[in-house]
Design a protein around this motif. Sequence first.
Motif, short mmCIF file in Angstrom:
data_model
loop_
_atom_site.label_atom_id
_atom_site.label_comp_id
_atom_site.label_asym_id
_atom_site.label_seq_id
_atom_site.Cartn_x
_atom_site.Cartn_y
_atom_site.Cartn_z
N ASN A 1 80.72 -6.19 33.57
CA ASN A 1 80.49 -5.20 32.53
C ASN A 1 80.93 -5.76 31.19
O ASN A 1 82.12 -5.90 30.91
N THR A 2 79.96 -6.15 30.35
CA THR A 2 80.24 -6.74 29.04
C THR A 2 79.49 -5.98 27.96
O THR A 2 78.54 -5.25 28.23
N PRO B 1 81.31 -12.25 25.64
CA PRO B 1 81.15 -11.50 26.92
C PRO B 1 82.45 -11.38 27.70
O PRO B 1 82.78 -10.30 28.20
N ARG C 1 84.47 -5.02 45.28
CA ARG C 1 83.31 -4.52 44.54
C ARG C 1 83.71 -4.07 43.14
O ARG C 1 82.99 -4.33 42.16
N ILE C 2 84.86 -3.42 43.05
CA ILE C 2 85.36 -2.96 41.75
C ILE C 2 85.58 -4.16 40.83
O ILE C 2 85.25 -4.12 39.64
N ARG C 3 86.12 -5.26 41.41
CA ARG C 3 86.38 -6.47 40.62
C ARG C 3 85.09 -7.04 40.04
O ARG C 3 85.01 -7.37 38.86
N SER D 1 84.91 -9.10 25.74
CA SER D 1 84.53 -7.69 25.77
C SER D 1 84.80 -7.06 27.14
O SER D 1 85.20 -5.90 27.23
N SER D 2 84.52 -7.83 28.24
CA SER D 2 84.76 -7.28 29.58
C SER D 2 86.25 -6.99 29.78
O SER D 2 86.62 -5.99 30.38
N LEU E 1 82.26 -5.49 39.60
CA LEU E 1 81.68 -4.52 38.65
C LEU E 1 82.33 -4.64 37.28
O LEU E 1 81.64 -4.67 36.24
N LEU E 2 83.64 -4.71 37.27
CA LEU E 2 84.37 -4.72 36.00
C LEU E 2 84.19 -6.05 35.27
O LEU E 2 84.15 -6.09 34.03
N LYS E 3 84.09 -7.16 36.00
CA LYS E 3 83.92 -8.47 35.34
C LYS E 3 82.53 -8.62 34.76
O LYS E 3 82.33 -9.29 33.76
N VAL F 1 91.68 -6.95 39.44
CA VAL F 1 90.56 -7.65 38.80
C VAL F 1 90.91 -9.11 38.50
O VAL F 1 90.14 -10.02 38.85
#
Lengths: 208, 193
Positions: free
Chosen positions: A21-22, B27, A13-15, B30-31, A17-19, B146
């Motif tokens: 987020n731009t 995009p 979920r963290i992955r 920035s991420s 969320l972070l991807k 990530v």
Amino acid sequence: MSRHFSYEIDERRIRILLKENTLPFSEETWKNYLQQSKPIDATTKIPQLNLPAISISKPALLTGVFIILVGGFTFLIAKFVDFSGAKSNINLVREVKPEPDNYRLPQSPEIESSKSITENTQPKDSIKTEPLTVLETNTVQPIISSPQPSTNSNTLQVTNLPKNSVPEDSSNKTVRKKPKKEVEIMESKPLNTNIPLITPEEPELELK
Amino acid sequence: MSANDLFILLSKNDLNTKKDLFEANYPFMSSVAIRFSKNEMQAKQMVIACFDSVIQNFLLLKNRQSQFSEFLKTAFLTEAVKFIKAIRNEYYVASTVYAPGEENKNYNLFENNEIIDYNTAAPSVVIKSIQGLVPSQRLVFNLYVVDGYQLPEIAEILEASEQTVKSNLEKARYHFQKNIEKNLKESKHEQAL
């Protein structure tokens, strides 16, 4: 860090969320880029060499460097040092040419003439070792020089035998005489018998 | 537009082409920049610096048939790591000490008998939590969790040992969870006000 720590975060979920987020794109962002960006240099078109990343530990690298240095110095020293034995195994042999003239001594013409005489009388090859007969006695008495040899058995006698003769009695003990060598007749100057009478003045002795 | 044409236009420093590429890939850039940086301002600086480096590296490629977008995805990550490591006053000092500004260090989960659900945390809390990590831990967490890199690959990228990377990852997970707790409490307190 606590020993009772339990990681309870869902990383999937963290992955996501972070991807997702731009930041929104705007002209201000592009203007900022134009203000801060650097122009592309023509020299940067040279292809960069991608060297392989070799991970060598410092101790291993230092050891290798020292080994190379020591080996280099050893090689340099070995070039100048002769490790062969001090005494060479090669035996130097003088070549001697077999010439009979090498063994002849230089001689004067007079000696040669005398030599020729002796050669006539006695050939070289005829030298023989002749033992002399000696009569053994208990007492040794002084040798009295006399023209005729005494026939006393008590005296030690030496018979002058001729050179070429062979002793008749070989049972007695014989003394071997050294072989006579050729005697070189040297030049002899005649003695001056006329002695000059030079009497020094002597003081007269007073007889009392 | 073919790759060869793109290459020719970029070598001539055509601004329109560069703007199109910048806008199309902004995009993604920035991420990556947000989660790698400590705040938004640093993230914007990272985007500008890393985009220039990616273009220069693209022009040095021998294979001119490769797509720029595919090339940017791997090259931008590498440039982002270099950007963070270049900030030496943050990278090498903060890696050994706690970040400044932390006054309340009480992370007792059972102080108010609260059960914290980490999976319900808002994206802003998560971003703030990851930006609160020290640079070395932040890099390792991002690359492993990530971006999906393995520990040996991360060790190669960061030029560190695998043991160091593993240690940093454990510390990153611990502090990330603690940061989420702290930020959740702060957000609840702000909501109460």
